[in-house]
Design a protein around this motif. Structure first.
Motif, PDB file in Angstrom:
ATOM      1  N   GLY A  32     -49.604-119.967  36.162  1.00 46.56           N
ATOM      2  CA  GLY A  32     -48.858-118.784  35.789  1.00 46.56           C
ATOM      3  C   GLY A  32     -47.905-119.032  34.639  1.00 46.56           C
ATOM      4  N   ILE A  33     -48.322-119.884  33.700  1.00 45.09           N
ATOM      5  CA  ILE A  33     -47.512-120.235  32.531  1.00 45.09           C
ATOM      6  C   ILE A  33     -48.271-119.814  31.284  1.00 45.09           C
ATOM      7  N   TYR A  34     -47.556-119.296  30.290  1.00 44.21           N
ATOM      8  CA  TYR A  34     -48.212-118.894  29.050  1.00 44.21           C
ATOM      9  C   TYR A  34     -49.010-120.056  28.459  1.00 44.21           C
ATOM     10  N   ARG A  35     -50.180-119.719  27.856  1.00 40.49           N
ATOM     11  CA  ARG A  35     -51.022-120.759  27.257  1.00 40.49           C
ATOM     12  C   ARG A  35     -50.291-121.503  26.141  1.00 40.49           C
ATOM     13  N   THR A  36     -49.493-120.793  25.358  1.00 40.26           N
ATOM     14  CA  THR A  36     -48.737-121.450  24.282  1.00 40.26           C
ATOM     15  C   THR A  36     -47.754-122.470  24.844  1.00 40.26           C
ATOM     16  N   SER A  37     -47.244-122.188  26.028  1.00 37.85           N
ATOM     17  CA  SER A  37     -46.326-123.141  26.676  1.00 37.85           C
ATOM     18  C   SER A  37     -47.082-124.380  27.147  1.00 37.85           C
ATOM     19  N   ILE A  38     -48.316-124.187  27.610  1.00 31.68           N
ATOM     20  CA  ILE A  38     -49.138-125.326  28.042  1.00 31.68           C
ATOM     21  C   ILE A  38     -49.369-126.274  26.868  1.00 31.68           C
ATOM     22  N   SER A  39     -49.702-125.712  25.712  1.00 29.31           N
ATOM     23  CA  SER A  39     -49.932-126.521  24.523  1.00 29.31           C
ATOM     24  C   SER A  39     -48.668-127.296  24.142  1.00 29.31           C
ATOM     25  N   ARG A  40     -47.514-126.615  24.217  1.00 23.10           N
ATOM     26  CA  ARG A  40     -46.237-127.266  23.873  1.00 23.10           C
ATOM     27  C   ARG A  40     -45.911-128.379  24.857  1.00 23.10           C
ATOM     28  N   LEU A  41     -46.154-128.139  26.141  1.00 23.97           N
ATOM     29  CA  LEU A  41     -45.847-129.139  27.162  1.00 23.97           C
ATOM     30  C   LEU A  41     -46.781-130.350  27.083  1.00 23.97           C
ATOM     31  N   LEU A  42     -48.028-130.119  26.718  1.00 27.87           N
ATOM     32  CA  LEU A  42     -48.953-131.246  26.538  1.00 27.87           C
ATOM     33  C   LEU A  42     -48.496-132.133  25.383  1.00 27.87           C
ATOM     34  N   LYS A  43     -48.029-131.517  24.314  1.00 29.00           N
ATOM     35  CA  LYS A  43     -47.502-132.288  23.184  1.00 29.00           C
ATOM     36  C   LYS A  43     -46.258-133.067  23.603  1.00 29.00           C
ATOM     37  N   LYS A  44     -45.399-132.426  24.393  1.00 28.96           N
ATOM     38  CA  LYS A  44     -44.190-133.096  24.863  1.00 28.96           C
ATOM     39  C   LYS A  44     -44.547-134.274  25.769  1.00 28.96           C
ATOM     40  N   ALA A  45     -45.608-134.115  26.567  1.00 31.31           N
ATOM     41  CA  ALA A  45     -46.044-135.200  27.444  1.00 31.31           C
ATOM     42  C   ALA A  45     -46.466-136.418  26.630  1.00 31.31           C
ATOM     43  N   ARG A  46     -47.106-136.174  25.498  1.00 37.91           N
ATOM     44  CA  ARG A  46     -47.491-137.296  24.614  1.00 37.91           C
ATOM     45  C   ARG A  46     -46.266-137.887  23.933  1.00 37.91           C
ATOM     46  N   GLU A  48     -43.213-137.982  24.901  1.00 35.51           N
ATOM     47  CA  GLU A  48     -42.309-138.684  25.807  1.00 35.51           C
ATOM     48  C   GLU A  48     -42.990-139.835  26.542  1.00 35.51           C
ATOM     49  N   GLY A  49     -44.252-140.084  26.240  1.00 33.88           N
ATOM     50  CA  GLY A  49     -44.928-141.227  26.829  1.00 33.88           C
ATOM     51  C   GLY A  49     -45.521-140.981  28.195  1.00 33.88           C
ATOM     52  N   VAL A  50     -45.452-139.745  28.673  1.00 33.47           N
ATOM     53  CA  VAL A  50     -46.110-139.412  29.945  1.00 33.47           C
ATOM     54  C   VAL A  50     -47.614-139.611  29.795  1.00 33.47           C
ATOM     55  N   VAL A  51     -48.133-139.231  28.626  1.00 28.54           N
ATOM     56  CA  VAL A  51     -49.537-139.452  28.277  1.00 28.54           C
ATOM     57  C   VAL A  51     -49.583-140.456  27.129  1.00 28.54           C
ATOM     58  N   GLN A  52     -50.354-141.510  27.314  1.00 32.87           N
ATOM     59  CA  GLN A  52     -50.536-142.516  26.269  1.00 32.87           C
ATOM     60  C   GLN A  52     -52.028-142.630  25.979  1.00 32.87           C
ATOM     61  N   ILE A  53     -52.398-142.339  24.759  1.00 35.24           N
ATOM     62  CA  ILE A  53     -53.809-142.337  24.385  1.00 35.24           C
ATOM     63  C   ILE A  53     -54.150-143.663  23.718  1.00 35.24           C
ATOM     64  N   LYS A  54     -55.188-144.321  24.219  1.00 38.15           N
ATOM     65  CA  LYS A  54     -55.626-145.606  23.679  1.00 38.15           C
ATOM     66  C   LYS A  54     -57.039-145.459  23.150  1.00 38.15           C
ATOM     67  N   ILE A  55     -57.246-145.817  21.909  1.00 37.60           N
ATOM     68  CA  ILE A  55     -58.571-145.754  21.290  1.00 37.60           C
ATOM     69  C   ILE A  55     -59.192-147.146  21.305  1.00 37.60           C
ATOM     70  N   ILE A  56     -60.351-147.250  21.903  1.00 33.75           N
ATOM     71  CA  ILE A  56     -61.067-148.529  21.931  1.00 33.75           C
ATOM     72  C   ILE A  56     -62.056-148.545  20.778  1.00 33.75           C
ATOM     73  N   ASP A  57     -61.805-149.385  19.792  1.00 30.74           N
ATOM     74  CA  ASP A  57     -62.672-149.471  18.617  1.00 30.74           C
ATOM     75  C   ASP A  57     -63.561-150.696  18.751  1.00 30.74           C
ATOM     76  N   GLU A  58     -64.829-150.474  19.161  1.00 32.45           N
ATOM     77  CA  GLU A  58     -65.756-151.582  19.347  1.00 32.45           C
ATOM     78  C   GLU A  58     -66.383-152.031  18.039  1.00 32.45           C
ATOM     79  N   GLY A  59     -66.039-151.369  16.946  1.00 32.51           N
ATOM     80  CA  GLY A  59     -66.594-151.735  15.647  1.00 32.51           C
ATOM     81  C   GLY A  59     -65.774-152.765  14.914  1.00 32.51           C
ATOM     82  N   GLY A  60     -64.797-153.374  15.590  1.00 33.70           N
ATOM     83  CA  GLY A  60     -64.055-154.450  14.950  1.00 33.70           C
ATOM     84  C   GLY A  60     -62.723-153.989  14.389  1.00 33.70           C
ATOM     85  N   GLY A  61     -62.267-152.789  14.750  1.00 31.78           N
ATOM     86  CA  GLY A  61     -60.960-152.349  14.303  1.00 31.78           C
ATOM     87  C   GLY A  61     -60.873-152.085  12.820  1.00 31.78           C
ATOM     88  N   ASN A  62     -61.963-151.576  12.226  1.00 36.01           N
ATOM     89  CA  ASN A  62     -62.006-151.424  10.775  1.00 36.01           C
ATOM     90  C   ASN A  62     -61.797-149.995  10.294  1.00 36.01           C
TER      91      ASN A  62
END
Length: 318
Positions: A32-46, A48-62
């Motif tokens: 029951g939250i506006y969609r625009t608020s969901i987008s803002r809160l997801l960004k805030k989660a990133r 503030e470190g609540v969400v940490q995204i890790k990219i696994i580069d199997e090509g040698g980090g190039n």
């Protein structure tokens, strides 16, 4: 909403979005939250470190190195082939050829006129086009044959094999890259048989070339074409490398010498107008010739190894 409540909400939304694969619209309806608020809160989660995204580069980090080269030189695309510095030279060339083949399968389209040079890395392309898309395209040599080098490196063998893989039409060249006399060269390029080759050169859309390293009297690859007199003349002109037996200096300026009038190859200037002009080249020794080719705008796409890429950047910024 106090800090603890907001933190719990961020965690809940993040779990729904990242772990439960719910869309932002679905989360909005569920909570029951506006969609625009969901987008803002997801960004805030990133943020503030609540969400940490890790990219696994199997090509040698190039990826970062590729991006740096593209931006530094304004290149259309750079691909760093998966390879280790301690691998033997043939293995590195094969890695570059394999990466180049993947690129070509992605970019060649119906109606393309695709040109190839010759050489050991170019020859390594043969056999690398499994599951190849079928294209109504023309495949043509960009330079005459390689003199005394092995048949598998001959431009006709490369063109015929890859044209067959793509289901396209192959055109072959019945001449050496360098002939003994200017008059012989003139007779060949003015002949009826050669007219079709010249027309295709004028319309080239994809060029795939190697980069020749700085020449010397001890460089055995040149013994099929060049005697000491020719090599000394090229060195006096400051030749640092070549594409299709057309030589240039450290600034990418084309060298016009006596050899030029005996060479059967596409003029380098025409490579500047191709949709893709792809260099397949590796080794620290070729870094300077590759950099000069970039300066001359003869290539807009580079497939190489990490050690070569690092050396190119070092030379460019030093």
């Amino acid at each position: 909403m106090n800090i603890d409540e907001e933190k719990r909400l961020l965690i809940k939304i993040a779990r729904m979005y990242y772990l439960n694969d719910m869309t932002q619209s679905e989360i909005s309806k569920s909570l029951g939250i506006y969609r625009t608020s969901i987008s803002r809160l997801l960004k805030k989660a990133r943020d503030e470190g609540v969400v940490q995204i890790k990219i696994i580069d199997e090509g040698g980090g190039n990826i970062e190195l590729e991006s740096r080269l593209e931006k530094l030189f304004g290149l259309k695309k750079v691909i760093i082939a998966a390879s280790e510095p301690e691998l033997p030279t043939d293995a590195k060339k094969k890695a570059v050829a394999r990466a180049g083949a993947v690129l070509m399968k992605d970019i060649i389209i119906d109606g393309d006129i695709v040109g190839f040079a010759w050489g050991s890395t170019m020859g390594s392309l043969i056999g690398e086009f499994s599951d190849c898309p079928q294209r109504s395209a023309h495949f043509v040599p960009l330079v005459g044959g390689p003199g005394t080098m092995e048949t598998k490196y001959h431009v006709n063998a490369i063109v015929y094999s890859i044209a067959n893989d793509f289901g396209g039409e192959a055109y072959l060249i019945d001449a050496a890259a360098v002939v003994e006399r200017k008059e012989t060269r003139d007779d060949i390029v003015q002949s009826n048989y050669f007219r079709k080759i010249s027309e295709l050169w004028d319309q080239i859309t994809v060029a795939v070339v190697g980069i020749g390293a700085e020449i010397s009297n001890s460089n055995m690859i040149w013994t099929g074409f060049y005697d000491d007199k020719v090599i000394d003349d090229l060195n006096r002109h400051g030749a640092i490398g070549d594409i299709c037996s057309r030589f240039y200096d450290s600034e990418g300026e084309i060298i016009n010498s006596e050899l030029t009038d005996r060479t059967i190859a596409i003029p380098l200037e025409r490579l500047r107008n191709t949709r893709y002009s792809i260099a397949l080249a590796e080794s620290v020794e070729k870094a300077a010739p590759i950099l000069a080719a970039i300066k001359g705008q003869y290539i807009n796409t580079l497939v190489t190894t990490e050690e070569t890429a690092v050396e190119i950047i070092r030379l460019a910024v030093s």
